[in-house]
Design a protein around this motif. Sequence first.
Motif, PDB file in Angstrom:
ATOM      1  N   ARG A 171       0.657  -1.276   0.030  1.00 13.13           N
ATOM      2  CA  ARG A 171      -0.064  -0.027   0.075  1.00 13.13           C
ATOM      3  C   ARG A 171       0.932   1.364   0.128  1.00 13.13           C
ATOM      4  O   ARG A 171       1.764   1.284   0.846  1.00 13.13           O
ATOM      5  N   TYR A 172       0.631   1.984  -0.973  1.00 18.15           N
ATOM      6  CA  TYR A 172       1.497   3.268  -1.090  1.00 18.15           C
ATOM      7  C   TYR A 172       0.182   4.474  -0.936  1.00 18.15           C
ATOM      8  O   TYR A 172      -0.822   4.551  -1.531  1.00 18.15           O
ATOM      9  N   VAL A 173       0.540   5.561   0.041  1.00 12.21           N
ATOM     10  CA  VAL A 173      -0.347   6.534   0.414  1.00 12.21           C
ATOM     11  C   VAL A 173       0.245   7.841   0.239  1.00 12.21           C
ATOM     12  O   VAL A 173       1.336   8.196   0.377  1.00 12.21           O
ATOM     13  N   LEU A 222      -7.547   7.765   6.363  1.00 11.03           N
ATOM     14  CA  LEU A 222      -7.687   6.289   6.454  1.00 11.03           C
ATOM     15  C   LEU A 222      -8.776   6.268   7.956  1.00 11.03           C
ATOM     16  O   LEU A 222      -8.439   6.670   8.728  1.00 11.03           O
ATOM     17  N   SER A 223      -9.626   5.368   7.713  1.00 13.12           N
ATOM     18  CA  SER A 223     -10.496   4.878   8.919  1.00 13.12           C
ATOM     19  C   SER A 223     -11.055   3.456   8.817  1.00 13.12           C
ATOM     20  O   SER A 223     -11.592   3.124   7.668  1.00 13.12           O
ATOM     21  N   THR A 270       0.434   9.429   6.735  1.00 11.87           N
ATOM     22  CA  THR A 270       1.695   9.711   7.493  1.00 11.87           C
ATOM     23  C   THR A 270       1.602   8.701   8.665  1.00 11.87           C
ATOM     24  O   THR A 270       2.304   7.885   9.109  1.00 11.87           O
ATOM     25  N   GLU A 271       0.386   9.044   9.611  1.00  7.74           N
ATOM     26  CA  GLU A 271       0.290   8.056  10.651  1.00  7.74           C
ATOM     27  C   GLU A 271       0.004   6.481  10.263  1.00  7.74           C
ATOM     28  O   GLU A 271       0.562   5.743  10.887  1.00  7.74           O
ATOM     29  N   ALA A 272      -0.709   6.478   9.079  1.00  4.63           N
ATOM     30  CA  ALA A 272      -0.922   4.822   8.721  1.00  4.63           C
ATOM     31  C   ALA A 272       0.519   4.102   8.638  1.00  4.63           C
ATOM     32  O   ALA A 272       0.600   3.094   8.881  1.00  4.63           O
ATOM     33  N   VAL A 327       5.068   6.362   2.248  1.00  2.63           N
ATOM     34  CA  VAL A 327       4.283   7.490   2.197  1.00  2.63           C
ATOM     35  C   VAL A 327       4.863   8.289   0.760  1.00  2.63           C
ATOM     36  O   VAL A 327       6.230   8.661   0.829  1.00  2.63           O
ATOM     37  N   LEU A 328       3.965   8.749  -0.049  1.00  2.00           N
ATOM     38  CA  LEU A 328       4.529   9.412  -1.288  1.00  2.00           C
ATOM     39  C   LEU A 328       3.786  10.453  -1.941  1.00  2.00           C
ATOM     40  O   LEU A 328       2.527  10.445  -1.612  1.00  2.00           O
TER      41      LEU A 328
END
Length: 266
Positions: free
Chosen positions: A128-130, A136-137, A177-179, A188-189
């Motif tokens: 997973r890239y975010v 997210l939840s 970022t927290e994920a 993270v990107l």
Amino acid sequence: MGEHRIRLDVSDDGVATVTLDRGEKHNALDPAMFDAILATTESLAADRRVRAVVLHGAGKSFCSGLDISALGDSGGAPALLTREDGHLANHAQRVATDWARVPAPVIAAITGNCFGGGLQIALGADIRYVTPDARLSIMEVKWGLVPDMGISQTLPRLVAADVAKELTFTGRIISGTEAHSLGLATRVLDDPLAAALDLAHEIAGKSPHAIRAAKRLYDETWSGADSATALMLESELQVGLMGSANQLEAVFAGMERRDARFADPE
């Protein structure tokens, strides 16, 4: 696939791009979207050309979760809980868990909202890239429900039980970022789709037999498998690869310093 909900494109080198294509609704899950995702995973699992998959959402969000109004209007909620013969998971669970049935790696590129069922779909991917500001939840508690789209099979591989409980009990929204800091995201990107496509094309250049075997090895042994079973599967997969046409091609291409020419699985 019924109503249009998915765009599927496969490049010449075997990279499949799956686009959740209901951007005006933040790709919320209605009955047509459920059916389209299942049809897509079935197609990808059977397509021997596919060497890597990139999954993303059109528009501003990856997937905002269940479209409550659409499910209520259609009476579709009970149907989502039915199990077809030969499937351990029900209809709703398969939308998240059937990505594991695709032999090729699946990379999710997450932007915008990734809530509830949308997050569970993302958890079904291998990687997973975010974006830093993705949202997210595990949101089901907001509706008085528990997460029930295969999360019991995916989340324990990523986070500790206390983290899973805190996110589930509160339904709070966390950033990309927290994920990442919690273990839900791989990287993270600023442009996760571009990075996911780059990675997919890199994977597509490796032996598809080795990549499929590696995915199977981790999926079947990462949690729950006893040591004897895990070690035996390592050996069985390796024996199946050693001396095969693609394994020899990898060796010769490396020795000759050229791009490998791998055959698709039969």
